[in-house]
Design an enzyme around this catalytic site. Structure first.
Site, PDB file in Angstrom:
ATOM      1  N   GLY A 112       0.786  -1.230   0.000  1.00  0.00           N
ATOM      2  CA  GLY A 112       0.000   0.000   0.000  1.00  0.00           C
ATOM      3  C   GLY A 112       0.818   1.280   0.000  1.00  0.00           C
ATOM      4  O   GLY A 112       0.270   2.352  -0.222  1.00  0.00           O
ATOM      5  N   CYS A 144     -28.246  -9.099 -15.538  1.00  0.00           N
ATOM      6  CA  CYS A 144     -27.632  -8.829 -16.844  1.00  0.00           C
ATOM      7  C   CYS A 144     -28.589  -9.298 -17.938  1.00  0.00           C
ATOM      8  O   CYS A 144     -29.076 -10.422 -17.910  1.00  0.00           O
ATOM      9  CB  CYS A 144     -26.302  -9.564 -16.962  1.00  0.00           C
ATOM     10  SG  CYS A 144     -25.615  -9.590 -18.633  1.00  0.00           S
ATOM     11  N   CYS A 182     -26.700 -12.467 -19.887  1.00  0.00           N
ATOM     12  CA  CYS A 182     -26.377 -13.750 -19.258  1.00  0.00           C
ATOM     13  C   CYS A 182     -27.212 -14.021 -18.008  1.00  0.00           C
ATOM     14  O   CYS A 182     -27.179 -15.116 -17.462  1.00  0.00           O
ATOM     15  CB  CYS A 182     -24.884 -13.839 -18.916  1.00  0.00           C
ATOM     16  SG  CYS A 182     -24.398 -12.884 -17.465  1.00  0.00           S
ATOM     17  N   CYS A 226     -23.340  -7.060 -18.237  1.00  0.00           N
ATOM     18  CA  CYS A 226     -22.062  -7.190 -17.538  1.00  0.00           C
ATOM     19  C   CYS A 226     -21.015  -6.277 -18.173  1.00  0.00           C
ATOM     20  O   CYS A 226     -20.887  -6.237 -19.392  1.00  0.00           O
ATOM     21  CB  CYS A 226     -21.524  -8.613 -17.654  1.00  0.00           C
ATOM     22  SG  CYS A 226     -22.459  -9.848 -16.767  1.00  0.00           S
ATOM     23  N   CYS A 277     -19.199 -12.481 -19.052  1.00  0.00           N
ATOM     24  CA  CYS A 277     -20.570 -12.539 -19.565  1.00  0.00           C
ATOM     25  C   CYS A 277     -20.681 -13.600 -20.660  1.00  0.00           C
ATOM     26  O   CYS A 277     -21.605 -14.419 -20.658  1.00  0.00           O
ATOM     27  CB  CYS A 277     -20.980 -11.173 -20.101  1.00  0.00           C
ATOM     28  SG  CYS A 277     -22.739 -11.020 -20.447  1.00  0.00           S
TER      29      CYS A 277
HETATM   30 ZN   LIG Z   1     -23.733 -10.836 -18.321  1.00  0.00          ZN
END
Ligand SMILES: [Zn+2]
Lengths: 199, 278
Positions: B30, B239, B242, B264, B270
């Protein structure tokens, strides 16, 4: 130069990329022992694995300190020629410190820890070890899923006590590579180290 | 592969300097390591920081995937992929599972990453405190002293004004219980994927000359408050392609009457989900 110099990586760009990837994986997964077998021979007592780390990381920006056992003319000529790094006599001034188990504790004690605003201005130790058998350590921290067992030999109680102090300094501190003839492992400052038998 | 270039374009001196910075970044999760960023044959904003990181870790055996907002076929992603095919001769893929290195701008793949993969983020502004404190000397001090109060004040002002934390991208998080960092402009939806991730995550900011890292299996906690815990974006519909209800969705406007759909953002994920369903 007194003797003929041994060569470095045959195809520097590709071979140093492969070596670096092993070094990066080792630092990202503390205590994991990974093969590092470069395609060249280094002048004894320098291991080819140690030389590969130096040839991949060191240059005129990174003063290099070597312990007495590694301070052979052939080693110094070789590292100077292939890296351009200055050989440093003063441990706190070095970016990389090459040592062996007998000298590792003192090198660790004196190596630079960086400063609060730039903890990256710190040193890296490269400790040549004969192999990775011996003292059992349990590691915890970034890069480790739950816990990892790591074994290495020849590093005394003082060294591991200093490694514990080093971890307590986080985010300051030094990072350590262990180099056996054909394998390396790393313990960055972020790793918590427990020795067998310790509470 | 074009000859005349060094492997992966950068000269060895530059790679050594970047490689040293990368190792420090991994050792201090970090923390932003300064590095001497080089001119790349592409404009800033095209991910020159990410490109320099990828060029410094790439080996001839790697398989590279490049995504921009989750998609492999945008101009930015295509040109970076072509750059590495030309200069390093590496194999490329659009499949997350087949990639050993994934360079990304603004998304984390939906598929869980593995220990043998590295995710490289392109970062425009690496300093999470920059909008609150423009002076580098001051932000350095704040990180050194772990003085992150102003960050919490900023998030709390969000709550006072909007009733919730309005920051939705580049949402600040604390790494390994120490440094507050900017995960790059990914949606906060992706922040939980950074936590305890099996893959090494590397961040490169070219213009700002900073490199930072999150090693595998490292704690990444998004900043929040007890009465306003961190939460991620949610969608009311799945989505449209999908049917996924667990992924980050982009809104697509279909016509000028306001007809729209959600799909997506991760195009590879997807496509895989559609194939599985078929
Ligand atoms: Zn999707």
């Amino acid at each position: 130069m007194s003797t003929e110099l041994l060569s470095g990586f045959t195809d520097h760009a590709r071979s140093s990329a492969e070596a670096f990837r092993v070094m990066l994986d080792a630092m990202a997964q503390p205590g994991r022992i990974l093969p590092l077998t470069p395609d060249f021979a280094a002048p004894a007592p320098l291991f080819a694995s140690t030389a590969a780390i130096c040839l991949t990381l060191c240059d005129y920006d990174t003063p290099l300190w070597l312990d007495d056992s590694l301070r052979e003319t052939a080693v110094i000529d070789y590292l100077r020629f292939h890296t351009g790094a200055r050989i440093e006599n003063d441990r706190p001034q070095a970016s990389f410190l090459l040592c062996t188990p007998a000298t590792a504790a003192e090198a660790l004690a004196q190596a630079s820890i960086g400063n609060a605003e730039y903890p990256d201005a710190s040193a890296t130790l490269i400790i040549q070890v004969p192999d990775f058998s011996g003292d059992r350590l349990t590691l915890k921290g970034p890069g480790i899923k739950d816990e990892r067992v790591f074994t290495t030999a020849g590093l005394g109680a003082r060294f591991w006590a200093l490694m514990d102090e080093n971890h307590q300094l986080f985010p300051l501190g030094r990072d350590v590579y262990f180099a056996a003839p054909k394998e390396i492992a790393a313990l960055p400052r972020s790793t918590q180290i427990k020795r067998e038998g310790q509470a | 592969m074009t000859t005349g270039y060094n492997f992966a374009y950068l000269n060895e001196q530059t790679k050594r300097m970047i490689r040293r910075a990368l190792l420090k970044a991994v050792a201090i999760p970090g923390y932003q390591v300064p590095f001497a960023s080089r001119e790349m044959p592409m404009p800033y904003g095209w991910g020159t920081g990410g490109v320099q990181v990828t060029a410094s870790i790439l080996t001839p055996q790697d398989t590279l995937k490049v995504i921009d907002q989750g998609a492999d076929d945008t101009t930015n992603a295509v040109s970076i992929r072509k750059f590495f095919v030309r200069t390093a001769g590496v194999a490329t893929t659009e499949e997350t599972e087949k990639a050993s290195i994934i360079q990304t701008r603004h998304r984390v793949p939906e598929a869980a990453l593995r220990e043998d993969q590295i995710l490289v983020y392109q970062v425009p502004i690496p300093e999470p405190l920059r909008f609150l404190e423009p002076r580098e000397t001051e932000t350095r001090k704040m990180h050194a002293l772990e003085e992150y109060g102003i960050m919490h004040v900023k998030l709390y002002e969000d709550i006072a004004r909007h009733g919730h934390i309005a920051t939705a991208y580049a949402y600040p998080a604390k790494v390994n219980g120490r440094y507050v960092f900017d995960p790059s402009p990914i949606p906060k939806f992706d922040n939980p994927k950074l936590d305890d991730c099996a893959a090494l995550q590397l961040f490169g900011a070219g213009r700002e000359k900073r490199i930072y890292a999150v090693p595998p299996y490292t704690k990444v906690r998004s900043l929040d408050f007890e009465d306003h815990p961190f939460s991620v974006q949610k969608w009311e519909e799945p989505c449209a392609l999908c049917g996924s209800t667990t992924t980050y969705l982009d809104e697509i406007i279909l016509d000028d009457k306001g007809k729209r759909m959600f799909v997506c953002s991760d195009t590879d994920h997807c496509r895989k989900s559609q194939e599985k369903a078929a």
